[in-house]
Scaffold this motif. Structure first.
Motif, short mmCIF file in Angstrom:
data_model
loop_
_atom_site.label_atom_id
_atom_site.label_comp_id
_atom_site.label_asym_id
_atom_site.label_seq_id
_atom_site.Cartn_x
_atom_site.Cartn_y
_atom_site.Cartn_z
N SER A 1 -29.13 -4.08 42.27
CA SER A 1 -30.39 -3.80 41.66
C SER A 1 -31.52 -4.83 41.58
N ASP A 2 -31.99 -4.15 41.18
CA ASP A 2 -33.45 -5.36 40.75
C ASP A 2 -33.49 -5.00 39.21
N GLU A 3 -33.26 -6.12 38.94
CA GLU A 3 -33.93 -6.41 37.37
C GLU A 3 -35.21 -7.27 37.11
N GLU A 4 -36.29 -6.83 36.54
CA GLU A 4 -37.31 -6.87 36.19
C GLU A 4 -37.54 -8.68 35.04
N PHE A 5 -38.06 -9.36 34.55
CA PHE A 5 -38.34 -9.73 33.38
C PHE A 5 -39.15 -9.97 33.30
N VAL A 6 -39.51 -9.44 31.46
CA VAL A 6 -40.04 -9.30 30.54
C VAL A 6 -40.61 -10.32 29.53
N LEU A 7 -41.84 -10.39 28.98
CA LEU A 7 -42.14 -11.89 28.60
C LEU A 7 -42.41 -11.01 26.64
N VAL A 8 -40.90 -10.81 25.62
CA VAL A 8 -41.20 -10.37 24.44
C VAL A 8 -41.31 -10.87 23.63
N ALA A 9 -41.81 -10.09 22.46
CA ALA A 9 -41.62 -11.03 21.14
C ALA A 9 -41.40 -9.49 20.34
N ALA A 10 -41.01 -9.95 18.63
CA ALA A 10 -40.86 -9.16 17.37
C ALA A 10 -42.56 -8.86 17.34
N PRO A 11 -42.80 -7.71 16.67
CA PRO A 11 -43.83 -7.02 16.56
C PRO A 11 -44.37 -7.87 15.16
N GLU A 12 -43.62 -8.51 14.25
CA GLU A 12 -44.99 -9.90 13.63
C GLU A 12 -45.17 -11.22 14.77
N THR A 13 -44.18 -11.12 15.35
CA THR A 13 -44.33 -12.50 16.14
C THR A 13 -45.68 -11.77 17.10
N ALA A 14 -45.50 -11.04 17.31
CA ALA A 14 -46.79 -10.51 18.49
C ALA A 14 -47.98 -10.04 17.99
N GLN A 15 -48.00 -10.18 17.02
CA GLN A 15 -49.63 -10.03 15.93
C GLN A 15 -49.99 -11.71 16.20
N PRO B 1 -43.75 -5.76 24.51
CA PRO B 1 -44.28 -6.76 25.72
C PRO B 1 -45.18 -7.12 25.17
N LEU B 2 -45.40 -8.99 25.78
CA LEU B 2 -46.64 -9.84 25.60
C LEU B 2 -47.46 -9.78 26.94
N LEU B 3 -47.38 -9.34 27.94
CA LEU B 3 -47.43 -9.15 29.11
C LEU B 3 -47.44 -7.79 29.51
N GLU B 4 -48.04 -6.85 30.54
CA GLU B 4 -47.42 -6.15 31.51
C GLU B 4 -48.48 -6.49 33.51
N PRO B 5 -47.84 -7.57 33.39
CA PRO B 5 -48.07 -7.74 34.80
C PRO B 5 -48.26 -6.96 35.92
N GLU B 6 -49.51 -6.87 36.63
CA GLU B 6 -49.12 -6.33 37.91
C GLU B 6 -47.82 -6.55 39.04
N ASP B 7 -47.13 -7.84 38.49
CA ASP B 7 -46.33 -8.07 39.19
C ASP B 7 -45.30 -9.04 39.08
N PRO B 8 -44.53 -8.35 38.25
CA PRO B 8 -43.51 -9.01 37.45
C PRO B 8 -42.85 -9.93 38.24
N PRO B 9 -41.82 -11.50 37.33
CA PRO B 9 -41.01 -11.44 38.44
C PRO B 9 -39.19 -10.26 38.44
N ILE B 10 -39.32 -10.72 39.54
CA ILE B 10 -38.13 -9.85 40.04
C ILE B 10 -36.79 -10.21 40.97
N ASN B 11 -35.94 -9.94 39.58
CA ASN B 11 -34.34 -10.85 40.96
C ASN B 11 -33.39 -9.54 41.49
N THR B 12 -33.24 -9.73 42.23
CA THR B 12 -32.21 -9.16 42.90
C THR B 12 -30.39 -9.33 42.84
#
Length: 306
Positions: A167-181, A266-277
């Motif tokens: 499977s391929d796993e996509e990586f996401v840059l994340v934060a809690a809502p309060e942090t994202a603000q 998600p703090l970003l939604e890049p068109e080409d996120p990092p993927i690991n197989t």
């Protein structure tokens, strides 16, 4: 039984012993696989090498390394021997039960994806022994015959094991809502990670491999900061971020529920996120262990939906 057939060719026991050692990566582990003593295995290999006229293995500090000739021989004899073993085994009295299937992999992937997918097999008589760990260490155990299957986040090298994409796993840059603000996401897209300088980083390892890869792949820069929180489990990393302990990069499968309910953003939604197989890795010829084959097929089928 003699060491050779009447025409002078190696007998099947020699080839079976050779294949076990080739798959296991050591004489000790190979002997364990086929139920022989180590001296018997060593003697059979010596006879086989003498008959063939070339060396099959080089001894290493830990285990043995097959020569190129051994790899070629294994490729030729593995399938016929496995099919013969299966045919003969089918005519013998059935054992009380097959041994447990020994599966290794990353703790998070096993807990969230692999074990739930395999749980229905237990009612069919399949037994599982599951070991969590780092891919490189688990692959060593697989080659030594201590594991049957490994879910690996790295593609293994060498011909002693077979790897199939899982499977391929996509990586996401994340934060809690309060942090994202606290993040101007438009500026983050334009200006890069300098916008995140005041936010603590949460990582599962001090060298921050996932974060460093994300910085390099998405931002095109080298990550030079240190982590504020290091915890050796991505599920704990997720919990720390949800609780407001900082930002991190997580596999999407591991935080899909939190993203869906808004506990993470998600703090970003890049068109080409990092993927690991990820790969499902085994020693060749697991057809002689039907439950190993059953587990492998179930994982590969489930991996298409992950």
């Amino acid at each position: 039984m003699s060491d050779r057939d009447s025409d002078g060719s190696p007998d099947l026991n020699q080839l079976r012993t050779f294949l076990a050692v080739h798959r296991a990566g050591s004489i000790t582990a190979g002997a364990r696989l086929i139920g022989l003593s180590q001296p018997t295995v060593t003697a059979q290999l010596q006879v086989l090498e003498k008959r063939l006229g070339y060396r099959l293995f080089e001894r290493l500090p830990r285990g043995v390394a097959p020569t190129a000739a051994a790899d070629e021989l294994a490729a030729r004899v593995a399938e016929p021997l496995d099919l013969l073993e299966l045919a003969v085994g089918g005519r013998r009295a059935a054992p009380a039960g097959q041994p447990p299937v020994r599966l290794g992999g990353p703790a998070e992937m096993l807990a969230v994806q692999a074990v739930p997918a395999l749980a229905p097999l237990v009612s069919d008589g399949v037994r599982l022994h599951v070991t969590a760990g780092l891919s490189e260490e688990l692959l060593i155990e697989l080659r030594a015959g201590e594991l049957d299957l490994v879910v690996s986040t790295v593609r293994p090298r060498g011909r002693a094991v077979v790897a199939e994409p899982l499977s391929d796993e996509e990586f996401v840059l994340v934060a809690a809502p309060e942090t994202a603000q606290r993040v101007d996401r438009a500026r983050l897209s334009r200006e890069g990670p300098a916008v995140l300088a005041d936010l603590p980083l949460v990582s599962y390892a001090p060298d921050m491999p996932i974060l460093r890869r994300y910085w390099r792949h998405v931002f095109g820069v080298r990550l030079t900061r240190s982590a504020a929180v290091v915890v050796a489990d991505l599920r704990a990393v997720r919990s720390a971020v949800v609780a407001g302990g900082g930002i991190s990069v997580l596999p999407r499968y591991l935080c899909a529920d939190e993203l869906s309910c808004g506990a993470l953003v998600p703090l970003l939604e890049p068109e080409d996120p990092p993927i690991n197989t990820g790969f499902l890795v085994r020693r060749p010829g697991t057809v002689v262990r039907p439950h190993v084959e059953l587990v492998a097929r179930r994982l590969l089928a489930a991996g298409r939906t992950w």
